[in-house]
Design an enzyme around this catalytic site. Structure first.
Site, PDB file in Angstrom:
ATOM      1  N   LYS A 195      -5.022   8.963   2.417  1.00  0.00           N
ATOM      2  CA  LYS A 195      -4.475  10.019   3.345  1.00  0.00           C
ATOM      3  C   LYS A 195      -3.256  10.777   2.726  1.00  0.00           C
ATOM      4  CE  LYS A 195      -2.440  11.653   6.760  1.00  0.00           C
ATOM      5  NZ  LYS A 195      -1.275  13.023   6.144  1.00  0.00           N
ATOM      6  N   SER A 249       8.623   7.706   5.968  1.00  0.00           N
ATOM      7  CA  SER A 249       9.748   7.284   6.361  1.00  0.00           C
ATOM      8  C   SER A 249       9.885   5.585   7.423  1.00  0.00           C
ATOM      9  CB  SER A 249      10.175   8.423   7.417  1.00  0.00           C
ATOM     10  OG  SER A 249       9.110   8.464   8.383  1.00  0.00           O
ATOM     11  N   THR A 250      11.072   5.375   7.499  1.00  0.00           N
ATOM     12  CA  THR A 250      11.021   3.961   8.523  1.00  0.00           C
ATOM     13  C   THR A 250      10.846   4.461   9.529  1.00  0.00           C
ATOM     14  OG1 THR A 250      12.816   3.275   6.893  1.00  0.00           O
ATOM     15  CG2 THR A 250      12.813   2.502   9.074  1.00  0.00           C
ATOM     16  N   GLU A 270       6.246   0.743   2.443  1.00  0.00           N
ATOM     17  CA  GLU A 270       7.413   1.148   1.546  1.00  0.00           C
ATOM     18  C   GLU A 270       8.248   2.194   2.163  1.00  0.00           C
ATOM     19  OE1 GLU A 270       8.196  -0.262  -1.182  1.00  0.00           O
ATOM     20  OE2 GLU A 270       6.561  -1.686  -1.399  1.00  0.00           O
ATOM     21  N   CYS A 304      12.848   8.424  -2.825  1.00  0.00           N
ATOM     22  CA  CYS A 304      13.253   6.766  -1.816  1.00  0.00           C
ATOM     23  C   CYS A 304      14.389   6.151  -2.379  1.00  0.00           C
ATOM     24  CB  CYS A 304      12.019   6.062  -1.641  1.00  0.00           C
ATOM     25  SG  CYS A 304      11.080   5.466  -3.057  1.00  0.00           S
ATOM     26  N   GLU A 401      19.325   8.268   6.052  1.00  0.00           N
ATOM     27  CA  GLU A 401      18.582   8.720   5.006  1.00  0.00           C
ATOM     28  C   GLU A 401      18.190  10.394   5.121  1.00  0.00           C
ATOM     29  OE1 GLU A 401      14.370   8.016   4.028  1.00  0.00           O
ATOM     30  OE2 GLU A 401      14.862   7.781   2.139  1.00  0.00           O
TER      31      GLU A 401
HETATM   32  P1  NDP Z   1       6.569  10.440   6.758  1.00  0.00           P
HETATM   33  O1  NDP Z   1       6.852   8.986   7.212  1.00  0.00           O
HETATM   34  O2  NDP Z   1       6.753  11.564   7.741  1.00  0.00           O
HETATM   35  O3  NDP Z   1       5.092  10.577   6.447  1.00  0.00           O
HETATM   36  C1  NDP Z   1       4.586   9.734   5.301  1.00  0.00           C
HETATM   37  C2  NDP Z   1       3.208   9.685   5.424  1.00  0.00           C
HETATM   38  O4  NDP Z   1       2.428   9.433   6.781  1.00  0.00           O
HETATM   39  C3  NDP Z   1       2.726  11.190   5.515  1.00  0.00           C
HETATM   40  O5  NDP Z   1       1.052  11.141   4.795  1.00  0.00           O
HETATM   41  C4  NDP Z   1       2.356  11.616   6.871  1.00  0.00           C
HETATM   42  O6  NDP Z   1       1.412  12.592   7.031  1.00  0.00           O
HETATM   43  C5  NDP Z   1       1.801  10.290   7.388  1.00  0.00           C
HETATM   44  N1  NDP Z   1       2.022   9.965   8.951  1.00  0.00           N
HETATM   45  C6  NDP Z   1       2.948  10.605   9.780  1.00  0.00           C
HETATM   46  N2  NDP Z   1       2.978  10.178  10.978  1.00  0.00           N
HETATM   47  C7  NDP Z   1       1.975   9.226  10.926  1.00  0.00           C
HETATM   48  C8  NDP Z   1       1.389   8.429  11.921  1.00  0.00           C
HETATM   49  N3  NDP Z   1       1.528   8.505  13.116  1.00  0.00           N
HETATM   50  N4  NDP Z   1       0.195   7.666  11.569  1.00  0.00           N
HETATM   51  C9  NDP Z   1      -0.043   7.724  10.215  1.00  0.00           C
HETATM   52  N5  NDP Z   1       0.438   8.412   9.489  1.00  0.00           N
HETATM   53  C10 NDP Z   1       1.453   9.217   9.660  1.00  0.00           C
HETATM   54  O7  NDP Z   1       7.411  10.806   5.376  1.00  0.00           O
HETATM   55  P2  NDP Z   1       7.502  11.848   4.641  1.00  0.00           P
HETATM   56  O8  NDP Z   1       6.255  12.374   4.144  1.00  0.00           O
HETATM   57  O9  NDP Z   1       8.511  12.561   5.141  1.00  0.00           O
HETATM   58  O10 NDP Z   1       8.349  11.163   3.246  1.00  0.00           O
HETATM   59  C11 NDP Z   1       9.642  10.823   3.152  1.00  0.00           C
HETATM   60  C12 NDP Z   1      10.100   9.435   3.342  1.00  0.00           C
HETATM   61  O11 NDP Z   1       9.164   8.777   2.605  1.00  0.00           O
HETATM   62  C13 NDP Z   1      11.419   9.136   3.209  1.00  0.00           C
HETATM   63  O12 NDP Z   1      11.906   8.552   4.171  1.00  0.00           O
HETATM   64  C14 NDP Z   1      11.358   8.115   1.711  1.00  0.00           C
HETATM   65  O13 NDP Z   1      12.467   7.389   1.698  1.00  0.00           O
HETATM   66  C15 NDP Z   1      10.046   7.565   2.103  1.00  0.00           C
HETATM   67  N6  NDP Z   1       9.510   7.143   0.722  1.00  0.00           N
HETATM   68  C16 NDP Z   1       9.622   5.991   0.705  1.00  0.00           C
HETATM   69  C17 NDP Z   1       9.318   5.193  -0.834  1.00  0.00           C
HETATM   70  C18 NDP Z   1       9.180   3.785  -1.151  1.00  0.00           C
HETATM   71  O14 NDP Z   1       8.507   3.609  -1.882  1.00  0.00           O
HETATM   72  N7  NDP Z   1       9.730   3.067  -0.150  1.00  0.00           N
HETATM   73  C19 NDP Z   1       8.644   6.188  -1.824  1.00  0.00           C
HETATM   74  C20 NDP Z   1       8.675   7.876  -1.393  1.00  0.00           C
HETATM   75  C21 NDP Z   1       9.064   8.008   0.020  1.00  0.00           C
HETATM   76  P3  NDP Z   1       1.860  14.113   7.258  1.00  0.00           P
HETATM   77  O15 NDP Z   1       2.900  14.291   6.136  1.00  0.00           O
HETATM   78  O16 NDP Z   1       0.553  14.878   6.811  1.00  0.00           O
HETATM   79  O17 NDP Z   1       2.509  14.088   8.766  1.00  0.00           O
END
Ligand code: NDP
Length: 497
Positions: A195, A249-250, A270, A304, A401
């Protein structure tokens, strides 16, 4: 300026609709709800994808379940799985230009970086894990269990694929992070439902098509389009999922963890970071300044592991921070297809507003805005590289962040002070230390609470280098052997004979 798109990408974009990939076929979502995919450099809609409902999620999971339980993937000779994964890696490499252009269109990042980090990066990860398919092993054990007279025993541990995997990925490195999950899962013999983020669904669909072209059996890799609240949430809560692997995100990670616990589904998370960079008095300042700028401004800071807090030993604080500001000011801000661009747009208007609101907070709470800070007056979601300084480590812009090109510099006195400040956030993903002194380097490696420590370099990923967080930056490790084992489970066997 629109570049000449590759013929493959042009054909892909010319399609009327972009369907999901389920059971080896293109399948339209069951509802008429769609999501617009916007080019962040032009603010134009480049495509629409369907929003997968809970019913669509069920179809994808059922397909992956059947492919796991009855299909050939798990039972295939490991060398044949390896061959298909290698072919997949080759196709991703051959189509690197198409993938890179597509990622630039939907995410905005510089096309050269999309090519090297995402497309070529994904092919390297696929190739690395293809090799692991033939190297998964268990072990034999000596037990102290008493046997009946005349009997002996033989005990061993089998390592087995965990089952059906839900892989949820963010938009910042849409193809390479997808590969960090699907490559080890597939190498282990699992089947996957991927997804992608609603901001970057197209490159994931192209990746899914390349997997099928490589000979991946139907149902082994399914790709859903949709949002987090509907599609992602339904996927995580589906009882047919054996393992959730999530990057994001966290806040979302915590939600997903709670939902997965309803079925005691395994999870790897992650999550976000607020990674410290520590520069000592004996560092090579020129190299350090370049490394700090690369670490926070690459991919517009939407990384990240971005080094978003820099701690500089007091004596040289002004000089080093000034060098970083100067490097930021020299960066050419333009769309991702401009060959002279150093910095592209942020991914969306919503994300730009979020990052700008943090800059506003920084000014409000009294941090000194050293350079940048403004949105660029042009179409698209462009923001200047921004540098703050502050003496107070508790400011919101130091603790939370931001996920944009925003750096905060803080002075420190000695190693103890540096470690205390560097570890003083809820995160613990990455870190960098700049010093010529091996003793200082080792003391810092010992004391830093972070999954990565890079010495005299900004953090960079490699398929063989595990990545993951301490504290609220995650659970589990991705990449390397550990990244493979998260998609396996063990069975302990004892045979009496
Ligand atoms: P989000 O947490 O908003 O989204 C990440 C993914 O989760 C997207 O595919 C999103 O879908 C999906 N999602 C959102 N809500 C839900 C839910 N309730 N249930 C299941 N899936 C859900 O993060 P971002 O896309 O904004 O990415 C940025 C974040 O990712 C930053 O905090 C960054 O630090 C972290 N990150 C961490 C990495 C690591 O290796 N630790 C690497 C890269 C990024 P949709 O976008 O369609 O809403």
């Amino acid at each position: 300026m629109m570049p000449t798109l590759t013929p493959r990408l042009q054909r892909f974009l010319d399609r009327n609709s972009h369907s999901m990939i389920i059971d080896g076929d293109s399948i339209a979502v069951s509802s008429d709800q769609t999501i617009a995919v916007v080019n962040p450099a032009t603010e134009e809609v480049i495509a629409h994808v369907g929003l997968a409902s809970a019913g669509d999620v069920d179809r994808a999971v059922s397909s992956a379940r059947l492919a796991f339980d009855n299909g050939p993937w798990r039972t295939m000779a490991p060398m044949d799985r390896e061959r298909i994964l290698l072919r997949f890696a080759d196709l991703v490499e051959e189509q690197a230009d198409s993938l890179a252009q597509l990622i630039t269109l939907e995410n905005g990042k510089l096309v050269g970086q999309a090519r090297s980090s995402d497309a070529i990066g994904a092919s390297k990860t696929l190739r690395y894990y293809a090799g692991w398919a033939t190297k998964i092993e268990g072990s034999t054990l000596d037990l102290s269990l008493k046997q009946k007279p005349g009997k002996q025993n033989f005990a061993f541990i089998r390592r087995e694929p965990v089952g059906v995997v839900a892989a949820i990925v963010p938009w910042n490195f849409p193809v390479s992070i997808a590969a960090w999950k699907i490559a080890p899962a597939l190498a282990a013999g699992c089947t996957v439902v991927l997804k992608p983020s609603e901001e970057t669904p197209l490159s994931a669909l192209m990746l899914g098509e390349l997997a099928l072209e490589a000979g991946m059996p139907a149902g082994v890799l399914n790709v859903l389009t949709g949002d987090g609240a509907t599609t992602g949430a339904a996927l995580v809560a589906h009882p047919g999922i054996d393992k959730v692997t999530f990057t994001g995100s966290t806040a979302t990670g915590k939600q997903i963890g709670k939902s997965a616990m309803d079925h005691l589904t395994g999870i790897s998370l992650e999550l976000g970071g607020k990674s410290p960079v520590v520069v000592f008095d004996d560092a090579d300042f020129e190299e350090a300044a370049k490394g700090i700028a690369a670490g926070i401004f690459r991919n517009q800071g939407q990384v990240c592991v971005a080094g978003s807090r820099v701690y500089i030993q007091k004596k040289h604080f002004d000089r080093v921070l000034q060098d970083v500001c100067d490097l930021g000011k020299k960066m050419r801000i333009s769309h991702g297809f401009d060959p002279d661009a150093d910095l592209g747009p942020l991914v969306s208007s919503q994300h730009l507003e979020r990052v700008k609101s943090y800059i506003g907070k920084g000014v409000e709470e009294g941090a000194v805005l050293e350079s940048g800070g403004k949105q660029v007056a042009r179409t698209g979601y462009f923001l200047e590289p921004t540098v703050f300084s502050s003496e107070d480590n508790q400011k919101v812009i130091i603790q939370e962040e931001i996920f944009g090109p925003v750096l905060v510099g803080v002075p420190f006195d000695d190693i103890e002070d540096a470690l205390q400040k560097a570890n003083d956030t809820p995160f613990g993903l990455s870190s960098s230390v700049w010093t010529q002194n091996i003793n200082t380097a080792h003391q810092m490696i010992d004391g830093l609470k972070a999954g990565w420590v890079f010495v005299n370099a900004p953090g960079r990923s490699d398929p063989n280098l595990p990545l993951g967080g301490y504290k609220q930056s995650g659970i589990g490790r991705e990449l390397g052997r550990q990244g493979l084992y998260q998609f396996t489970t063990t069975k302990s066997v004892n045979i009496v004979y």
